[in-house]
Design a protein around this motif. Structure first.
Motif, PDB file in Angstrom:
ATOM      1  N   ALA A   1      33.130  42.873  42.841  1.00  0.00           N
ATOM      2  CA  ALA A   1      33.872  43.966  42.124  1.00  0.00           C
ATOM      3  C   ALA A   1      35.062  43.556  41.344  1.00  0.00           C
ATOM      4  O   ALA A   1      35.285  44.076  40.237  1.00  0.00           O
ATOM      5  CB  ALA A   1      34.210  45.149  43.023  1.00  0.00           C
ATOM      6  N   VAL A   2      35.783  42.942  41.971  1.00  0.00           N
ATOM      7  CA  VAL A   2      37.173  42.414  41.213  1.00  0.00           C
ATOM      8  C   VAL A   2      36.820  41.634  40.066  1.00  0.00           C
ATOM      9  O   VAL A   2      37.303  41.526  38.900  1.00  0.00           O
ATOM     10  CB  VAL A   2      38.037  41.592  42.380  1.00  0.00           C
ATOM     11  N   ALA A   3      35.900  40.705  40.343  1.00  0.00           N
ATOM     12  CA  ALA A   3      35.405  39.808  39.349  1.00  0.00           C
ATOM     13  C   ALA A   3      34.815  40.384  38.090  1.00  0.00           C
ATOM     14  O   ALA A   3      34.852  39.728  37.028  1.00  0.00           O
ATOM     15  CB  ALA A   3      34.838  38.666  39.924  1.00  0.00           C
ATOM     16  N   GLN A   4      33.761  41.364  38.501  1.00  0.00           N
ATOM     17  CA  GLN A   4      32.809  41.736  37.362  1.00  0.00           C
ATOM     18  C   GLN A   4      33.214  43.092  36.972  1.00  0.00           C
ATOM     19  O   GLN A   4      32.615  43.512  35.917  1.00  0.00           O
ATOM     20  CB  GLN A   4      31.290  41.547  37.909  1.00  0.00           C
ATOM     21  N   SER A   5      34.064  43.915  37.406  1.00  0.00           N
ATOM     22  CA  SER A   5      34.225  45.265  37.026  1.00  0.00           C
ATOM     23  C   SER A   5      35.152  45.050  35.747  1.00  0.00           C
ATOM     24  O   SER A   5      35.697  44.343  35.421  1.00  0.00           O
ATOM     25  CB  SER A   5      34.999  46.239  37.962  1.00  0.00           C
ATOM     26  N   PRO A   6      34.987  46.125  34.739  1.00  0.00           N
ATOM     27  CA  PRO A   6      35.866  45.990  33.434  1.00  0.00           C
ATOM     28  C   PRO A   6      37.393  46.082  33.786  1.00  0.00           C
ATOM     29  O   PRO A   6      38.361  45.905  32.804  1.00  0.00           O
ATOM     30  CB  PRO A   6      35.201  47.419  32.806  1.00  0.00           C
ATOM     31  N   SER A   7      37.833  46.820  34.879  1.00  0.00           N
ATOM     32  CA  SER A   7      39.224  46.805  35.322  1.00  0.00           C
ATOM     33  C   SER A   7      39.468  46.738  36.699  1.00  0.00           C
ATOM     34  O   SER A   7      38.278  46.926  37.264  1.00  0.00           O
ATOM     35  CB  SER A   7      39.929  48.108  34.484  1.00  0.00           C
ATOM     36  N   PHE A   8      40.551  46.278  37.151  1.00  0.00           N
ATOM     37  CA  PHE A   8      40.805  46.198  38.376  1.00  0.00           C
ATOM     38  C   PHE A   8      40.740  47.834  39.085  1.00  0.00           C
ATOM     39  O   PHE A   8      40.011  47.920  40.248  1.00  0.00           O
ATOM     40  CB  PHE A   8      42.358  45.671  38.763  1.00  0.00           C
ATOM     41  N   GLU A   9      41.243  48.669  38.453  1.00  0.00           N
ATOM     42  CA  GLU A   9      40.886  50.143  38.760  1.00  0.00           C
ATOM     43  C   GLU A   9      39.610  50.541  38.980  1.00  0.00           C
ATOM     44  O   GLU A   9      39.147  51.179  40.267  1.00  0.00           O
ATOM     45  CB  GLU A   9      41.603  51.090  37.782  1.00  0.00           C
TER      46      GLU A   9
ATOM     47  N   ILE B   1      38.127  49.043  42.226  1.00  0.00           N
ATOM     48  CA  ILE B   1      38.524  49.916  43.539  1.00  0.00           C
ATOM     49  C   ILE B   1      37.668  50.826  43.385  1.00  0.00           C
ATOM     50  O   ILE B   1      37.176  51.499  44.776  1.00  0.00           O
ATOM     51  CB  ILE B   1      40.103  49.995  43.700  1.00  0.00           C
TER      52      ILE B   1
END
Lengths: 318, 124
Positions: free
Chosen positions: B83-91, B94
């Motif tokens: 999730a941290v590596a592939q999501s468009p933002s850190f928010e 989470i």
């Protein structure tokens, strides 16, 4: 006779040593803040909210709307015990979530239930602070706020990147509330000192970014080992990471070598806040490594955002 | 053994006592209500609808305080990393994890959502 006494003394020490060690160990375990936090998570009580109320809750926490005790008083009241348990944990110096031994054994499949809970508890603490402040109980509000900041620091300790991000996001909101309380001009000198003491303890947060990246890289290395040992690597990746693997996904020695290069570059990036070298290392690495590495530019931005917020609040409260 | 004078007097009084005949009870007025049947039907229909809604949603009304669902956290390290590596933002990372854990636990009802899950998201 003297010889017998000496032998007896040696035997006595040998017998008692394990007892002392066990006692020492149990005392250290009892001082682990994470135990209090896990207890607080179990004490948390849920409530049903409408979409509009959930939106309002977000605005209250963001500081764009005043706290409404008629709507949210019951939620805060029913979670007061959980928040107070968290505050007990925040007074303890050490926090070990027990994450390392599990990660060593289970790698990517290590369950991390505390990630989500920790954020909700931190937000409940913010509501607790706002409620106490709205009722004129400044002492309670300041105590809960300073404890909440130490808790956010504990959330970030000893884990990979995600809990550091959760801790950072909580802290940015808590610092914003600290600014509002200071701006109100109502804080006593003792209350300002309580907040100053908590802020001083956040100075070590900066080292958590590097520690988290080291942990992250170590877990990725273990994950590469796990994936490599599986007959169906793509399927294993999907079940462990929850995402589809690229079509030609297959772990090779090159993945390990590239991961090492990226890890080394990340260390430099976090020391001088320059994301370019690590981004170059990511661009030059295999597709497998690329999909596993957190974006360095975003990471540097997050780190700087917290640092800026911390400096602003410190300047305001001095 | 002598009997006290008071007792004799009391016995004499008792002998003079004659119970009076009781008056007849007032007649019961029977009210015939024409709306009794429709009310019973309406109550049955409402009870049936309530039961169906209860089974559909399985949650009490808004604002009810419930114990936290301790299983609401089936997030694994691998999923958190991805999730941290592939999501468009850190928010978004989470929030995505929060959503994933929610789908394994309690489905959101039409109008209500869990307060703890809402507090666990970046974008409330």
């Amino acid at each position: 006779m003297k010889k017998r006494i000496a032998v007896f003394a040696v035997v006595l020490v040998a017998v008692c040593m394990p007892v002392f060690c066990v006692a020492q160990h149990s005392r250290e375990t009892g001082n682990n803040a994470a135990l209090q936090y896990y207890s607080a998570f179990l004490q948390m009580k849920d409530a049903d909210l409408s979409d509009a109320d959930a939106k309002e809750l977000g605005e209250i926490i963001a500081g764009t709307r005043p706290y409404d005790d008629v709507k949210f008083g019951k939620l805060v009241e029913s979670n007061a015990q959980a928040v107070e348990t968290m505050m007990v944990g925040a007074e303890l110096p050490d926090c070990d979530w027990g994450f390392a031994p599990l990660a060593k054994k289970f790698g990517a499949e290590t369950p991390v239930p505390y990630f989500g809970r920790s954020r909700a508890l931190g937000r409940l603490d913010i509501l607790f602070v706002l409620r106490a402040w709205s009722k004129g109980d400044q002492e309670k509000a300041v105590h809960a706020l300073s404890s909440g900041m130490l808790y956010a620091k504990h959330v970030a300790s000893g884990g990979p990147l995600l809990p550091v991000l959760i801790g950072k996001m909580l802290l940015v909101q808590q610092l914003s509330i600290t600014n509002r309380l200071v701006d109100s001009g109502k804080l006593t000198s003792e209350q300002r000192e309580t907040l100053r003491t908590a802020l001083a303890q956040l100075d070590t947060f900066g080292s958590y970014w590097q520690a988290a990246i080291n942990t992250e890289m170590g877990i990725l290395h273990v994950s590469l080992d796990h994936i490599r040992s599986e007959p169906d690597q793509r399927q294993y990746y999907k079940s462990s990471f929850g995402k589809d693997a690229p079509p030609d996904f297959h772990i090779t020695q090159q993945d390990y070598a590239d991961l090492e290069k990226v890890a080394a570059a990340y260390s430099r990036t976090l020391s001088d806040d320059n994301a370019a070298p690590v981004q170059s290392a990511i661009n030059a690495s295999t597709k497998t490594v690329q999909i596993m590495i957190p974006n360095p530019e975003r990471l540097v931005k997050s780190k700087q955002e917290l640092q800026k917020a911390l400096e602003e609040t410190k300047a305001k409260i001095h | 053994m002598q009997i006290p004078d008071d007792d004799r007097q009391f016995e004499a009084e008792l002998r003079r006592f004659a119970p009076r005949a009781a008056e007849p009870l007032p007649p019961i007025r029977i009210i015939r209500v024409r709306w009794r049947v429709p009310v019973a039907v309406a109550a049955t229909v409402l009870a049936a609808i309530g039961t169906i809604l209860w089974h559909m949603h399985g949650t009490p009304g808004p604002g009810t305080v419930l114990p936290a669902d301790v299983s609401a956290g089936e997030v694994t390290l691998g999923r958190a990393q991805a999730a941290v590596a592939q999501s468009p933002s850190f928010e978004a990372a989470i929030d995505g994890l929060e959503q994933a854990s929610r789908s394994r636990t309690k489905p959101k009802t039409h109008k209500n959502q869990s307060a703890l899950q809402a507090l666990g998201r970046e974008e409330l």
